[in-house]
Design a protein around this motif. Sequence first.
Motif, PDB file in Angstrom:
ATOM      1  N   ASN A   1     -15.814  34.903  29.566  1.00  0.00           N
ATOM      2  CA  ASN A   1     -15.186  33.785  28.867  1.00  0.00           C
ATOM      3  C   ASN A   1     -13.971  33.249  29.609  1.00  0.00           C
ATOM      4  O   ASN A   1     -13.714  32.031  29.619  1.00  0.00           O
ATOM      5  N   GLU A   2     -13.229  34.137  30.249  1.00  0.00           N
ATOM      6  CA  GLU A   2     -12.035  33.704  30.968  1.00  0.00           C
ATOM      7  C   GLU A   2     -12.373  32.739  32.095  1.00  0.00           C
ATOM      8  O   GLU A   2     -11.631  31.779  32.349  1.00  0.00           O
TER       9      GLU A   2
ATOM     10  N   CYS B   1     -14.954  30.695  32.176  1.00  0.00           N
ATOM     11  CA  CYS B   1     -15.316  29.420  31.544  1.00  0.00           C
ATOM     12  C   CYS B   1     -14.075  28.660  31.089  1.00  0.00           C
ATOM     13  O   CYS B   1     -14.000  27.429  31.203  1.00  0.00           O
ATOM     14  N   ALA B   2     -13.086  29.385  30.568  1.00  0.00           N
ATOM     15  CA  ALA B   2     -11.842  28.747  30.136  1.00  0.00           C
ATOM     16  C   ALA B   2     -11.106  28.129  31.321  1.00  0.00           C
ATOM     17  O   ALA B   2     -10.524  27.039  31.209  1.00  0.00           O
TER      18      ALA B   2
ATOM     19  N   GLY C   1     -13.320  28.494  26.528  1.00  0.00           N
ATOM     20  CA  GLY C   1     -14.515  29.083  27.117  1.00  0.00           C
ATOM     21  C   GLY C   1     -15.764  28.722  26.333  1.00  0.00           C
ATOM     22  O   GLY C   1     -16.809  28.403  26.911  1.00  0.00           O
TER      23      GLY C   1
END
Length: 253
Positions: free
Chosen positions: A101-102, A104-105, A136
């Motif tokens: 997720n990081e 994507c963020a 994300g």
Amino acid sequence: MALDGARQPHLHAPVNARADTLSGLEAKLGHRFRDRALLERALTHPSAVAENQLAPDASYQRLEFLGDRVLALVIADMLIAAFPDAEEGELARRLTGLVRNESCAEVALEIGLPAWIRLGDGEAQSGGRRKAAILGDVCEAVIGALFLDGGLEVARGFVEANWRARMTNWTGPLRDAKTTLQEWAQGRGLATPRYAIVGRSGPDHAPHFLVEVGVEGLAPLTGEGRSRREAEQRAATAVLVREGVWRSETHAV
């Protein structure tokens, strides 16, 4: 990237103004949508659905689910081509590091995505546009929307443009955290680390796990993830970093 001063299109902006704004986003995404409703949905947080009486399926959650899988497929294909001599374990660890997720963020921030996210007033006031979890999720939802509107090659183009350098420059550990922690513990004559789910939340299609890992003689630590495996890996990573085995989550000693 500073977000506080970003010009943020309002949910109820005039249709033409919103259309102009979306044209700017489409230019950043490299795709002009045939069905802009898909893009609108990818940008809509559940809080905006509740506060603006939108249709129950108007949020990004289903597109996020799809985009997560499309991203993993494209990255896996890129890795196979880029590292022809790598074994399956190495490829899997590179994949995990790139689709987290990081990452994507970070992409969401780089393309200025926060300015287009539709949030409810409460979420917006609490800093929702700066929350990595939301950024994300929206990034993955946009990938899902690109896939549905333009097909795999359109989604691939976006991923290639925004993840190629990350893939090339990735410096994470090539051994997974659980294996490393088990070997580290056994090398000290300790029992095999124990993992237990201590929390689970979210809908069935997008669960969130909290896992605790216990190592003999050490205080337990927890890890979070969208699957039990991911949460276990993050819990193991936390122990490795605390004990000085790894320097950080992405750099082994």
